[in-house]
Design a protein around this motif. Sequence first.
Motif, mmCIF file in Angstrom:
data_model
loop_
_atom_site.group_PDB
_atom_site.id
_atom_site.type_symbol
_atom_site.label_atom_id
_atom_site.label_comp_id
_atom_site.label_asym_id
_atom_site.label_seq_id
_atom_site.Cartn_x
_atom_site.Cartn_y
_atom_site.Cartn_z
ATOM 1 N N LEU A 284 -4.584 11.991 113.149
ATOM 2 C CA LEU A 284 -5.259 12.336 114.396
ATOM 3 C C LEU A 284 -4.696 11.550 115.585
ATOM 4 C CD1 LEU A 284 -8.973 12.455 113.168
ATOM 5 C CD2 LEU A 284 -7.457 14.377 113.650
ATOM 6 N N LEU A 285 -3.917 10.510 115.316
ATOM 7 C CA LEU A 285 -3.352 9.727 116.411
ATOM 8 C C LEU A 285 -2.455 10.566 117.319
ATOM 9 C CD1 LEU A 285 -2.581 6.398 114.525
ATOM 10 C CD2 LEU A 285 -4.399 6.824 116.177
ATOM 11 N N PRO A 286 -1.561 11.416 116.785
ATOM 12 C CA PRO A 286 -0.806 12.291 117.693
ATOM 13 C C PRO A 286 -1.707 13.252 118.468
ATOM 14 C CG PRO A 286 0.240 12.203 115.532
ATOM 15 C CD PRO A 286 -1.099 11.552 115.392
ATOM 16 N N ALA A 287 -2.804 13.665 117.848
ATOM 17 C CA ALA A 287 -3.718 14.573 118.544
ATOM 18 C C ALA A 287 -4.305 13.914 119.786
ATOM 19 C CB ALA A 287 -4.831 15.022 117.597
ATOM 20 N N LEU A 288 -4.601 12.625 119.682
ATOM 21 C CA LEU A 288 -5.127 11.910 120.846
ATOM 22 C C LEU A 288 -4.111 11.910 121.988
ATOM 23 C CD1 LEU A 288 -6.793 8.854 119.081
ATOM 24 C CD2 LEU A 288 -7.968 10.747 120.191
ATOM 25 N N VAL A 289 -2.842 11.689 121.653
ATOM 26 C CA VAL A 289 -1.795 11.691 122.677
ATOM 27 C C VAL A 289 -1.639 13.081 123.281
ATOM 28 C CG1 VAL A 289 0.647 11.251 123.115
ATOM 29 C CG2 VAL A 289 -0.619 9.792 121.528
ATOM 30 N N LEU A 290 -1.698 14.105 122.431
ATOM 31 C CA LEU A 290 -1.499 15.471 122.901
ATOM 32 C C LEU A 290 -2.641 15.959 123.789
ATOM 33 C CD1 LEU A 290 -0.110 16.945 119.578
ATOM 34 C CD2 LEU A 290 1.120 16.877 121.757
ATOM 35 N N ALA B 96 -2.505 19.668 119.122
ATOM 36 C CA ALA B 96 -3.560 18.744 118.698
ATOM 37 C C ALA B 96 -4.491 19.417 117.693
ATOM 38 C CB ALA B 96 -4.351 18.262 119.909
ATOM 39 N N LEU B 97 -4.788 20.692 117.930
ATOM 40 C CA LEU B 97 -5.612 21.449 116.991
ATOM 41 C C LEU B 97 -4.913 21.584 115.645
ATOM 42 C CD1 LEU B 97 -8.123 23.158 116.410
ATOM 43 C CD2 LEU B 97 -6.906 25.134 117.361
ATOM 44 N N ALA B 98 -3.592 21.771 115.665
ATOM 45 C CA ALA B 98 -2.842 21.867 114.417
ATOM 46 C C ALA B 98 -2.937 20.575 113.619
ATOM 47 C CB ALA B 98 -1.382 22.211 114.712
ATOM 48 N N TYR B 99 -2.844 19.431 114.302
ATOM 49 C CA TYR B 99 -3.000 18.144 113.620
ATOM 50 C C TYR B 99 -4.411 18.006 113.049
ATOM 51 C CZ TYR B 99 1.425 15.969 114.927
ATOM 52 O OH TYR B 99 2.754 15.645 115.028
ATOM 53 N N LEU B 100 -5.399 18.486 113.791
ATOM 54 C CA LEU B 100 -6.779 18.417 113.317
ATOM 55 C C LEU B 100 -6.955 19.245 112.050
ATOM 56 C CD1 LEU B 100 -9.705 17.440 113.961
ATOM 57 C CD2 LEU B 100 -10.006 19.578 115.218
ATOM 58 N N VAL B 101 -6.394 20.444 112.032
ATOM 59 C CA VAL B 101 -6.494 21.315 110.863
ATOM 60 C C VAL B 101 -5.753 20.710 109.676
ATOM 61 C CG1 VAL B 101 -5.860 23.579 109.939
ATOM 62 C CG2 VAL B 101 -6.836 23.394 112.234
ATOM 63 N N PHE B 102 -4.573 20.148 109.931
ATOM 64 C CA PHE B 102 -3.820 19.528 108.836
ATOM 65 C C PHE B 102 -4.594 18.362 108.233
ATOM 66 C CE2 PHE B 102 -0.831 16.316 107.273
ATOM 67 C CZ PHE B 102 -0.181 17.054 106.289
ATOM 68 N N LEU C 34 -12.970 18.858 107.963
ATOM 69 C CA LEU C 34 -12.765 19.259 109.348
ATOM 70 C C LEU C 34 -13.864 18.695 110.236
ATOM 71 C CD1 LEU C 34 -11.202 20.888 111.454
ATOM 72 C CD2 LEU C 34 -12.598 22.873 110.840
ATOM 73 N N ALA C 35 -15.110 18.776 109.759
ATOM 74 C CA ALA C 35 -16.218 18.214 110.519
ATOM 75 C C ALA C 35 -16.063 16.707 110.678
ATOM 76 C CB ALA C 35 -17.541 18.546 109.833
ATOM 77 N N ALA C 36 -15.652 16.036 109.591
ATOM 78 C CA ALA C 36 -15.462 14.593 109.658
ATOM 79 C C ALA C 36 -14.316 14.222 110.587
ATOM 80 C CB ALA C 36 -15.205 14.044 108.258
ATOM 81 N N ALA C 37 -13.212 15.004 110.533
ATOM 82 C CA ALA C 37 -12.062 14.726 111.393
ATOM 83 C C ALA C 37 -12.407 14.953 112.856
ATOM 84 C CB ALA C 37 -10.885 15.609 110.987
ATOM 85 N N LEU C 38 -13.174 16.002 113.129
ATOM 86 C CA LEU C 38 -13.590 16.270 114.501
ATOM 87 C C LEU C 38 -14.484 15.151 115.020
ATOM 88 C CD1 LEU C 38 -13.466 18.273 116.827
ATOM 89 C CD2 LEU C 38 -15.470 19.426 115.870
ATOM 90 N N ARG C 39 -15.363 14.680 114.155
ATOM 91 C CA ARG C 39 -16.221 13.554 114.546
ATOM 92 C C ARG C 39 -15.391 12.305 114.841
ATOM 93 N NH1 ARG C 39 -20.797 10.665 110.662
ATOM 94 N NH2 ARG C 39 -21.387 9.021 112.141
#
Length: 290
Positions: A114-120, A95-101, A50-55
């Motif tokens: 994370l690409l859909p999260a950027l759009v969202l 976007a948060l759901a994609y981050l958690v997944f 999660l930390a890596a994905a957030l970064r």
Amino acid sequence: ALTVFGSLALAPAVGPVNWYAPQQVDGWLRLVSADAYRGLLDLPGAPLRLAAALRTLVANLGAVGAVITAAGLQEVLARRRARGVGGTLTCAALALAYLVFTALYAARDADAYLLPALVLLTPAAAIGIRAAAGTLQDVAARIGAPPSAAAALLTVLVLGQPAVQVVRLMPALDLRTDRTAAEYAARALDDAPPRAVLVAHGDAATFALWYTRYALGRRADVAVLNDDLLAHSWYRAHVTRLHPDVVLPPLGAGDGVDAETAVALLKGANQGRVVRAPVAPTMAEPGPRP
């Protein structure tokens, strides 16, 4: 989704692999339920990922983009009566759901989710830009600067970083001249003996060989099999339909046979026709995603 997966149930079994044989009820259910990938859900390792994905998400937004997006979310949250208007918070929640997944899914290149999260996050960024524009105009008025100066500064801040990313990353992302996979597959197939059963290992080798053999039709006398899939009864049944001359030994009722054992049994049943595909070279991979 039902249209896509339903068409798989009705489609004939073609190609080198018919994933989970969706023409059968059991195979269709295993396919649509992602049975092969359930083991990749890893809760214990999720905090670090999660930390890596957030970064990664912040790095792709950029410093300015991350600040503007956060400012936009704060702006929406401050509107108590109109928080649900426009769907900005709904998009941010998705976007948060994609981050958690992404954090839960311990697969290689899972950060692609994370690409859909950027759009969202675009609506929040748009609100942040509008808020920044108002703030800069107020500052410009206080110091006696023309409004055009505030607009120019905002344009540089918003568009400057993406422009730099395009210039910096485009050479690494341009793979038009990369022929590594095609040359590997052609060489491996051409070196195979007549009527060979070529057993490949790994995605890079398997997909390159499958495409060259079955889509381009090179070396029609060669059968290309994947060692990891040999342990699955649905795959063996499909190979038998595709290559009836290849003898596939029964491996028992279960599908728990390891790849090496399956290949050894395959070699014994086909009297020297089975050869291992050469190890695929390191395929050129695109640079950081912009």
